[in-house]
Design an enzyme around this catalytic site. Structure first.
Site, PDB file in Angstrom:
ATOM      1  N   ASN A 167      -6.144  63.398  23.993  1.00  0.00           N
ATOM      2  CA  ASN A 167      -5.637  62.189  23.343  1.00  0.00           C
ATOM      3  C   ASN A 167      -5.292  62.532  21.895  1.00  0.00           C
ATOM      4  OD1 ASN A 167      -5.178  59.704  22.210  1.00  0.00           O
ATOM      5  ND2 ASN A 167      -7.239  58.894  22.580  1.00  0.00           N
ATOM      6  N   LYS A 214      -3.911  60.775  19.700  1.00  0.00           N
ATOM      7  CA  LYS A 214      -3.996  59.600  18.807  1.00  0.00           C
ATOM      8  C   LYS A 214      -2.771  59.560  17.886  1.00  0.00           C
ATOM      9  CE  LYS A 214      -8.954  59.746  19.414  1.00  0.00           C
ATOM     10  NZ  LYS A 214     -10.284  59.490  18.908  1.00  0.00           N
ATOM     11  N   HIS A 269      -9.224  51.913  25.047  1.00  0.00           N
ATOM     12  CA  HIS A 269      -9.809  52.896  24.128  1.00  0.00           C
ATOM     13  C   HIS A 269     -10.537  52.163  22.998  1.00  0.00           C
ATOM     14  CE1 HIS A 269     -10.345  56.079  21.231  1.00  0.00           C
ATOM     15  NE2 HIS A 269     -10.192  56.918  22.242  1.00  0.00           N
ATOM     16  N   GLU A 314     -10.738  52.608  19.936  1.00  0.00           N
ATOM     17  CA  GLU A 314      -9.975  52.322  18.711  1.00  0.00           C
ATOM     18  C   GLU A 314      -9.078  51.105  18.908  1.00  0.00           C
ATOM     19  OE1 GLU A 314      -8.658  56.338  18.476  1.00  0.00           O
ATOM     20  OE2 GLU A 314     -10.731  56.879  17.992  1.00  0.00           O
ATOM     21  N   GLU A 341     -16.817  56.770  26.669  1.00  0.00           N
ATOM     22  CA  GLU A 341     -16.677  57.276  25.305  1.00  0.00           C
ATOM     23  C   GLU A 341     -17.580  56.457  24.381  1.00  0.00           C
ATOM     24  OE1 GLU A 341     -12.708  59.478  24.762  1.00  0.00           O
ATOM     25  OE2 GLU A 341     -12.344  57.395  24.287  1.00  0.00           O
ATOM     26  N   GLY A 378     -15.085  61.244  17.086  1.00  0.00           N
ATOM     27  CA  GLY A 378     -14.626  61.728  15.787  1.00  0.00           C
ATOM     28  C   GLY A 378     -15.746  61.947  14.789  1.00  0.00           C
ATOM     29  N   SER A 434     -16.323  63.816  20.628  1.00  0.00           N
ATOM     30  CA  SER A 434     -16.664  65.096  19.987  1.00  0.00           C
ATOM     31  C   SER A 434     -16.892  66.234  20.978  1.00  0.00           C
ATOM     32  CB  SER A 434     -17.884  64.926  19.065  1.00  0.00           C
ATOM     33  OG  SER A 434     -17.570  64.041  18.003  1.00  0.00           O
TER      34      SER A 434
END
Ligand code: 13P
Length: 263
Positions: A11, A13, A100, A102, A172, A178, A217
């Site tokens: 991904n 992003k 997702h 985010e 996730e 991240g 990560s």
């Protein structure tokens, strides 16, 4: 390692440039040429680079799948800024992310919109990766499994068993995305097992076939430990998917898990 075919996605992003994205996919496709038969590999570039990435994959006859990071659930019309499943398919997209963290926590998507997206993707005949996962606060409150269950049941509400063959679930945990803080293989395994219990309750006939992949990560150094777990069927990779030297060994770790399982 399970009997399910692993899935590893990169991904990207909101990163890179047209030149950078082209170099990245060329490097990844060339490094893995002829290697990735036992697993599914996908990349999720920013929407504006999809056609360029597709063209490079097509030139190389690469089996790497083209993915989109988002979609709008309506077919067409006055939805400024959005793209539909048909438009993405037209650009060669085979798989789309939904839910997702985010998009949930930064953009503010709710469960109802995510459910409409999952439906549009699966009814449109494309593969869907539905992402679920708890925040740090929810984890500290002991609500990990409850949050995952709520996101699964709402994300998949009204979706019939006949449609879920094209579904992949990505676990996730938000606190691991991240941050460099990865869930331990045991913690991830436990969350995956609970997710599979929910899927079994919802889709008894096919739940064993559904892949549940881990994101947060994942790096070359921890990929083998995660992918070696029985209930972890691959990974969704963020930061490390932007570097050829990191993504390729992660994909290879997944391929190795298939080989180890068959030995
Ligand atoms: P990182 O690998 O950068 O933690 O991101 C994970 C992710 O969000 C993949 O979708």
């Amino acid at each position: 390692m399970s009997e399910r075919r692993p899935f590893v996605g990169g991904n990207w992003k909101m990163n890179s440039t047209l030149k950078g994205a082209s170099e990245l996919i060329r490097g990844v496709a060339d490094a893995l040429a002829g290697e990735i038969a036992p697993i599914d590999v996908a990349v999720f570039p920013p929407c504006v680079y999809l056609l360029a990435v597709k063209s490079i994959l097509r030139d190389r006859q690469s089996p790497i799948m083209l993915g989109a990071q988002d979609v709008y659930p309506e077919a067409e019309g006055a939805f400024t800024g959005e793209v539909s499943v048909d438009m993405l398919r037209d650009c060669g997209v085979q798989v789309i992310l939904a839910g997702h963290s985010e998009r949930r926590h930064v953009i503010g998507e709710d469960d109802e919109l995510i459910n409409r997206k999952v439906k549009a993707i699966l009814e449109g005949g494309l593969r869907c990766v539905l992402c679920v996962g708890e925040t740090l606060e929810q984890r500290e409150d002991g609500r990990t499994h409850e949050v995952n269950e709520i996101q699964l049941r709402s994300g998949l509400a009204g979706i019939a068993e006949g449609l879920v063959d094209n579904l992949v679930i990505a676990y996730e945990p938000v606190w691991a995305i991240g941050t460099g803080q990865t869930a331990t293989p045991d913690d991830a395994e436990e969350a995956h097992e609970k997710i599979r219990e929910v899927l079994k309750d919802m889709y008894d006939g096919v739940s064993d076939r559904l892949r549940i992949i881990y994101g947060g990560s994942v790096k070359p150094g921890n990929a083998a430990g995660l992918f070696g777990q029985r209930s972890i069927d691959g990974g969704l990779i963020g930061g490390a998917s932007l570097k050829i030297a990191d993504f390729v060994p992660i994909v290879r770790a997944s391929m190795q898990s298939v080989r180890s399982a068959s030995e």
